[in-house]
Design an enzyme around this catalytic site. Sequence first.
Site, short mmCIF file in Angstrom:
data_model
loop_
_atom_site.label_atom_id
_atom_site.label_comp_id
_atom_site.label_asym_id
_atom_site.label_seq_id
_atom_site.Cartn_x
_atom_site.Cartn_y
_atom_site.Cartn_z
N GLU A 53 44.33 32.99 37.23
CA GLU A 53 43.48 32.52 36.14
C GLU A 53 42.68 31.35 36.70
O GLU A 53 43.24 30.34 37.11
CB GLU A 53 44.34 32.11 34.94
CG GLU A 53 43.60 32.11 33.62
CD GLU A 53 42.60 30.96 33.50
OE1 GLU A 53 41.44 31.22 33.11
OE2 GLU A 53 42.96 29.82 33.82
N SER A 54 41.36 31.50 36.73
CA SER A 54 40.51 30.56 37.46
C SER A 54 40.62 29.12 36.97
O SER A 54 40.64 28.19 37.78
CB SER A 54 39.06 31.03 37.44
OG SER A 54 38.60 31.19 36.11
N CYS A 81 39.05 38.76 42.35
CA CYS A 81 39.22 38.60 40.91
C CYS A 81 38.96 37.14 40.51
O CYS A 81 37.82 36.71 40.49
CB CYS A 81 40.57 39.13 40.46
SG CYS A 81 40.64 39.51 38.69
N HIS A 172 41.26 44.21 43.16
CA HIS A 172 42.42 43.71 43.91
C HIS A 172 42.73 44.62 45.11
O HIS A 172 43.58 45.49 45.02
CB HIS A 172 43.64 43.65 42.99
CG HIS A 172 43.57 42.58 41.98
ND1 HIS A 172 44.02 41.30 42.22
CD2 HIS A 172 43.07 42.58 40.72
CE1 HIS A 172 43.81 40.56 41.14
NE2 HIS A 172 43.23 41.31 40.22
N GLU A 174 44.39 43.94 47.68
CA GLU A 174 45.74 43.68 48.17
C GLU A 174 46.80 44.54 47.48
O GLU A 174 47.93 44.63 47.95
CB GLU A 174 46.08 42.19 48.00
CG GLU A 174 46.43 41.74 46.60
CD GLU A 174 45.25 41.51 45.65
OE1 GLU A 174 45.49 41.01 44.54
OE2 GLU A 174 44.10 41.82 46.02
#
Length: 189
Positions: A53-54, A81, A172, A174
């Site tokens: 969450e930025s 993201c 994402h 990853e």
Amino acid sequence: MADYSRYTVGVLALQGAVTEHISQIESLGAKAIAVKQVEQLNQLDALVLPGGESTAMRRLMEANGLFERLKTFDKPILGTCAGLILLADEIIGGEQVHLAKMAIKVQRNAFGRQIDSFQTPLTVSGLDKPFPAVFIRAPYITEVGENVEVLAEWQGNVVLAKQGHFFACAFHPELTNDNRIMALLLAQL
């Protein structure tokens, strides 16, 4: 495959899929470290800003001194993201701009809520076959500056872009077994 064994890539370890990013970096032969302290940035050849969450990530970066140092960090960065949001120089909806390393305007949670998450094959410029992109409450890029290269779009929305040696990725990578997006970052070294 290129030899990345002499390089160290950090993954900002405040939130997100840190272990998964580290696994992808190591699968390409580079050394990977979880970055929690500002001093660790000096060891790096590149950095990954993972999802999360930025706003919370910014608070955590400010609390341990990473935020100001990251603003001047000028080595290759992949933001996935929330990491994409951290790299943007404009965020729709009034959220405070964070690192502002890329001339991109972003929309947070553009693909909906957690329940709306999905995976789709994505055509990416420079890759020979589609990438299995995983979107989880993902942002997308609504506008790009003149020096920004669009590498992938999904349904008309920019979801992967590059400016210099910075990459902004809405999905994402990853969370897949495909390390080609990480390889794009390492190719900058």
